[in-house]
Design an enzyme around this catalytic site. Structure first.
Site, PDB file in Angstrom:
ATOM      1  N   SER A 134      46.800 -30.177 -98.797  1.00  0.00           N
ATOM      2  CA  SER A 134      47.441 -28.870 -98.681  1.00  0.00           C
ATOM      3  C   SER A 134      48.692 -28.844 -99.539  1.00  0.00           C
ATOM      4  O   SER A 134      49.340 -29.879 -99.751  1.00  0.00           O
ATOM      5  CB  SER A 134      47.824 -28.597 -97.223  1.00  0.00           C
ATOM      6  OG  SER A 134      48.642 -27.446 -97.115  1.00  0.00           O
ATOM      7  N   TYR A 137      52.684 -31.205 -89.686  1.00  0.00           N
ATOM      8  CA  TYR A 137      51.629 -30.845 -90.636  1.00  0.00           C
ATOM      9  C   TYR A 137      52.004 -31.278 -92.051  1.00  0.00           C
ATOM     10  O   TYR A 137      51.194 -31.895 -92.755  1.00  0.00           O
ATOM     11  CB  TYR A 137      51.375 -29.340 -90.585  1.00  0.00           C
ATOM     12  CG  TYR A 137      50.191 -28.912 -91.407  1.00  0.00           C
ATOM     13  CD1 TYR A 137      48.887 -29.175 -90.981  1.00  0.00           C
ATOM     14  CD2 TYR A 137      50.360 -28.240 -92.615  1.00  0.00           C
ATOM     15  CE1 TYR A 137      47.793 -28.784 -91.733  1.00  0.00           C
ATOM     16  CE2 TYR A 137      49.279 -27.846 -93.372  1.00  0.00           C
ATOM     17  CZ  TYR A 137      47.990 -28.114 -92.924  1.00  0.00           C
ATOM     18  OH  TYR A 137      46.896 -27.727 -93.686  1.00  0.00           O
TER      19      TYR A 137
END
Length: 253
Positions: free
Chosen positions: A141, A154
């Site tokens: 990501s 995250y």
């Protein structure tokens, strides 16, 4: 026959990017091992693949549990043959205001997003090395490029994933095994809120799958998109810390 066809293993294949890539890889001629926690969803993906003349196997597994991953990979290879392509896609989101910092949740996010990918590589790499061929694909990501507000777990998990696969890419360069790191921004999936969700520069699922599948076919080293988010994320770490903090604190997710 199993030894003549290409075999892909996709983690997190029950929905979203994983589901889309599994179906696309089957269309490209791969027999596809489907790995995720939701068996019913995996069976639906397998039925869609087989309904179009493809081949798929279903393996219910939580990637956070190393021994179960090793068993699932062994079962996949027994059914389909040696895995040529790993798409390490399984992951979970996390929104954690600093006042609610939770070590248990951070550990879970790291186990799923980072160690889940490590477990699958651990299971597959020895065979790939012995064959002198293979392809490892990490679906990371842009959140792994820099810290973001309320995304400590995250961002950390995706940064670890990027660093791990970058190191593998360097180490495996002379081995015949390719490594591709995919770092998308927001893609419309369950994790990002699905239909009706509004996020900056949101990419629809099918165009995202097209781009990732193209990078896999080309055995690209990396893919980061959309450019409207990839460029600022890439430049962020060159900013002076005070300016980076000023900009990052104004990001809303």
């Amino acid at each position: 026959m199993a030894g003549e066809r290409r075999v892909a293993l996709v983690t997190g294949a029950s929905s979203g990017i994983g589901r889309g890539l599994a179906i696309r890889l089957a269309q490209d001629g791969y027999a596809v091992g489907l790995l995720a926690r939701r068996a019913r969803h995996l069976r639906e993906v397998a039925a869609e693949i087989e309904g179009c003349g493809g081949s798929a196997s279903v393996h219910r597994c939580d990637v956070a549990e190393r021994e179960k991953v090793l068993d699932a990979v062994q079962d996949c290879e027994a059914e389909l043959g040696p895995v040529d392509l790993l798409v390490a896609n399984a992951g979970m989101g996390s929104h954690m205001p600093v006042e609610e910092l939770n070590g248990d949740e951070i550990e879970l996010v790291m186990r799923v997003n980072f160690l889940g990918a490590v477990h699958t590589v651990d299971a597959l790499l020895p065979t790939m090395l012995s064959r002198g061929s293979g392809h490892l694909v990490a679906v990371a990501s842009l959140a792994g490029y820099c810290g973001l507000p309320r995304r400590s777990a995250y961002c950390a998990s995706k940064a670890a994933m990027i660093g791990f696969f970058e190191s593998l890419r360097l180490d495996l360069r002379p081995s015949g095994i390719a490594v591709t790191i995919v770092s998308p921004g927001f893609i419309r999936t369950e994790m990002t809120g699905g239909e009706g969700s509004v996020r900056p520069f949101m990419v629809e699922l099918e165009p995202a799958v097209d781009r990732i599948a193209g990078a896999i076919r080309a055995r690209r080293r990396s893919l980061a998109f959309p450019w409207q988010m990839a460029l600022p994320a890439t430049l962020a770490r060159s900013l002076p810390p005070a300016l980076f903090d000023f900009v990052a604190r104004r990001i809303r997710h």
